[in-house]
Write an enzyme that holds these catalytic residues in place. Sequence first.
Site, PDB file in Angstrom:
ATOM      1  N   ASP A 311       0.889  -1.237   0.055  1.00 57.77           N
ATOM      2  CA  ASP A 311      -0.099   0.019   0.092  1.00 57.77           C
ATOM      3  C   ASP A 311       0.801   1.405  -0.057  1.00 57.77           C
ATOM      4  OD1 ASP A 311      -2.673  -1.187  -0.147  1.00 57.77           O
ATOM      5  OD2 ASP A 311      -2.651  -1.443   1.940  1.00 57.77           O
ATOM      6  N   MET A 385     -15.307  12.445  -1.742  1.00 57.13           N
ATOM      7  CA  MET A 385     -15.101  13.764  -1.549  1.00 57.13           C
ATOM      8  C   MET A 385     -15.586  14.125   0.038  1.00 57.13           C
ATOM      9  SD  MET A 385     -17.375  15.609  -4.794  1.00 57.13           S
ATOM     10  CE  MET A 385     -18.739  14.633  -4.264  1.00 57.13           C
TER      11      MET A 385
END
Lengths: 685, 566
Positions: A311, A385
């Site tokens: 990651d 968002m």
Amino acid sequence: MLSQRRLERRPRARSLFDRPIVLRAVVDSFKKLDPRWQWRNPVMFVVEIGAAATSLFFVRDLANHSGNAGFGFAIAAWLWFTVLFANFAEAVAEGRGKAQADALRRTKSETTARLLHDDGTEERVPSTSLRKGDRFVVDAGELIGTDGDVIEGAATVDESAITGESAPVIREAGGDRSAVTGGTRVLSDRIVVSVTASPGESFLDRMIRLVEGAQRQKTPNEIALSILLAGLTIIFLIAVATLAPFSLYAGAHQSVTVLIALLVCLIPTTIGGLLSAIGIAGMDRVMQRNVLAMSGRAVEAAGDVDTLLLDKTGTITLGNRQAVEIITAQGSDPKEVARVAYLSSLSDATPEGRSIVALAQRQGVGDEEAPQGSAFVPFSAYTRMSGLDLVGGEKIRKGAPDSVIAWVRERGGDPSTEFASQVDRIARSGGTPLLLAQDDAVLGVIYLKDILKPNMRGRFDRLRAMGIRTVMITGDNPLTAATIAKESGVDDFLAEATPETKMDLIKREQMSGRLVAMTGDGTNDAPALAQADVGIAMNSGTQAAKEAGNMVDLDSDPSKLIEVVEIGKQLLMTRGALTTFSIANDVAKYFAILPAMFATAYPAMEILNVMHLTTPQSAILSAVIFNALVIIALVPLALRGVKYEPKGANSVLLGNVLLYGVGGIIIPFVGIKLIDMILAALHLT
Amino acid sequence: MTFAGWLQAIVFFLIILAITKPLGTYMAKVFGGERTFLAPVVRPLERLIYRLCGVREDEEMTWHAYALSMLAFSAISFFYLYVLLRTQKWLPLNPQHFDNMSPDLAWNTAISFTTNTNWQFYSGESAMSYLSQMAGLAWHNFVSAAVGIAIAVAVVRGVVRTSVKTLGNFWVDLTRCSLYILLPISIVVGLYLVSSGVPQNFHAYQTVVSPEGFRQTITGGPMASQEVIKELGTNGGGFVNANSASPNENPSPLSNLVEMLLIFSLGAGLTYMYGKMVKDTRQGWAIFTAMAILFFAGFAVAYQAEAAGNPIVHAMGVSGGNMEGKECRFGVSASALFATVTTDTSCGAVNSMLDSFMPLGGLVPLVDMQLGETVFGGAGSGLYGMIVFVVLTVFIAGLMVGRTPEYLGKKIEHREVQFAILAALVTPVLCLVPTAVAAIVPAGLATLNNGGPHGFSEILYAFTSTNANNGSAFAGLGPNLFYNVLTGTNMMFGRFAVAIPALALAGALAGKKSVAESAGTFTTYSPIFVALLIGVIVIVGALTFLPADALGPIVEHLLVLQGKTF
């Protein structure tokens, strides 16, 4: 060195040769003489039978007053030592785990849980009576009865009992931070937990069993090596057993004691005696790095890994990206845009959000509170968002460019393309662009910069040398990903990764014959974690992820993956090195024992006594003593693992063949000669 | 040692090196089912055989089926030879009117030829009818070699194939090996042998009066046709008792060279075929290199020991190398070379008397066989024996680099190790246990001609040779019921107790997935791997047999230095 620091705080961070561990190991070495335990290790079982037989012959010789009782005693005693030394190695390897298990058991002292009935009433029950699906309530200051998922509320939890990390963590209902572990303590607030583990199956229970090695099964490679060692033992058994009639033919009768001494010297006792210690110590080394391996098989598989999926965040870059610039449109007021950015992030507790607030303040925005009645919209993986809904119906959003543009379009705006080049520039330079929008207009771009962890390039180079390919996994767009990949030196990247693309990547790698390791924490990582050959779940992650992986990293540090791979390799190398050493040792032992056996029948054989050992008896005894002492001398090597350098396979092979193969031929010549000289000096022969 | 002596070995080796690639390429084509230049002649015959025998050419077999077919074929061909030997008196082509063989000797001989051993407790010229020689022994020379090569090809397929259960078709491999490889070479080289003076007739033995005036019996028979396959198929059973030391079987230095080339040719070719089949010829050359190094090491010791000669004889004022038991036509070097070649492989033909070698010279053939005859090796058995050692080496070496060991993309796990170690166990068990029995029971010592360490070497050699399916003898050991039964049993297990685990290993490997290669995989053709492979072969061999060898040739050598003989 974060994990190192944590280790020091932990009760289990003991040295390998702590006094109490060693004392306990000494006692255990004798307990392990029980044949029911020994027979699981065929090589040492043969030695034990040999020790018992030579002891009987010694007693018989003593009773008959026949000449050689002293020699028989010495051989018998050293054979027993050989078994004890091997037992000791295993016991020391187990020692640290046992001490740790004791500490964990104390944590697991009987607790009561407040069982929540469907009608909302509470009942106090022993936590051991909790079943899967039950719900219970935990308040500040109370211990969590067993493993479960938070289904109501949020709380700070002290998980130090399990992880050793004293800083509290937040556990809350929903999302990827809902899992709580039995034995940890709630510090603030009240949560309702749904039980996910049956009694005796909780994380703590499993952890105790694992560290204690109670469930230890031989790993596939250990089984294969045991078969090889058993085969060699049979071969030498035949070589020695047939030597008895050969000697009769030659007119040189051999006592059973001498034949047993030869047998024990020839069978691979060094590796046979240390094999299980190597495996346990490998698991323990993983544990010392605060990673809980669910099986030895997983650690072994780690050594075989070809592809590491890393990651980006937390492994390659520091977790927190910093806002460094707010770019505004021509003609708009930069301060006003900064204020909107400030408002959008005010309730955003992520490091990125906080860095935007700090940047806005540096640009002159005052200490403003969020307007009354406004609602914070948190970031989600689906909307990509976050923002603020104001009372007046105005909405502010910041987030991934394509999401924000779509959002603005939805609201009737026509997002200009003027920011496209800026977004592109930021992405190209490895940063993360966030678009800032209010209702139907894009106001500007926030430049979040990724901070690379130091020294990662060197690490990837080392992995490459070992033949391991690294793939960076990131949700970033391909441009950003490519830049960071290039900067960090990772081999490949998967941009805009979703659980599905991650899964596809793993399957693709496996199809082409590669073993894949990955880390993950979210519930949607679970299938990939299960599919990967080595899956390390973060302890901070969900229960599902922890169930799916074959290791759990208690520190939740994804970069641990690299260390685990190195431990896995070191584990196999240690086995290989000691096997080679053990077999190579036999050459010198032959040169010590064979001339000694036939010194009377064929005096000409004295020429083969290249070590010039004093007498036949001291030659045989020296070989037996060397054989026993070499086990104890190699215990530290077995427990710590051979020196490991990340290099290509061929140069590793050459180095180890020279050290343990050629060295294994030479060392016993020196060792046996030295022991013989000491025996002679002490007039023991 | 002389330069000329070494030159013989080097020229011999260079020729082997030169034929390895073309022969290996051809064999890869034959077993890959490709069309070869012999197809116009051989293919119709091949199809006829399949039709007659009901073989379906494209049928694939699992390792079980392959092994069972191989065992069934061996059992039937064994009974066929046994019956032939027990009835030869009543059958044609018996001009010398030899009697039927006794049951235990016929049993021993039938096993001996079925297992490609050709251990001979009889003398061909005084016990075998021409029919037995030709239709029995020579026929076995072909098929037992073909069986060995078929097994090797199946084992190689196991290494090559991934995720399948099958290893090919035994009957097809057997037929193709006989028709495309063994027969054509035998016909061509057999004609050369006839031209060089090896008899090929059905005459009764001729009695002639020599120029010196004494009467001599000259043996005849279909000798050249049997001689060529005796070497090519690494069988080694001589038409006559003196084997390739007899001028009839081996008339000239050139025929001597040709015979040695025949012995090594298929073993060498198989290594290249292996490389071809695994699609990386470097893998084949690595095995070839390990074999070549072991070959030269063996030759060097044997040649040195024989050239140095006997100190006891030197003390009598006779200088020079040890010529006892050697043909003057061949001399020390060619005799030492032949002895090394014949025991590196499972041939066992001899052109000199091994019993008369110096102790260390005799140690070389013994050790060669104890190492499992992996140096070019027996027809097929050399390669599959070598693959067993490669698997063991890969396992130990692989651990040292920190990965689950893998060979050519196949992970070596417990099943592979299990079958490999099982195959490796056979040699020590079958050499040492019967030797131990024979060394102490009266029946074992009854027919022993020599005492002391030399007598011990003779017993050890007999069981080593039969177990390794070599068939050469140290002599000095007469046949009796004890030895007939024990060596017979030993030959049987020496063949099948290795071949079956090797096939099982192949079956396990064939079922595996292939894993990707990376910088973390060590290369199995590097010099370091070759060195390690040699190390494992020598150490597993040497460590197991050192006590026995020490009490035989080694101590005898030390005693000879002190002037003692046995």
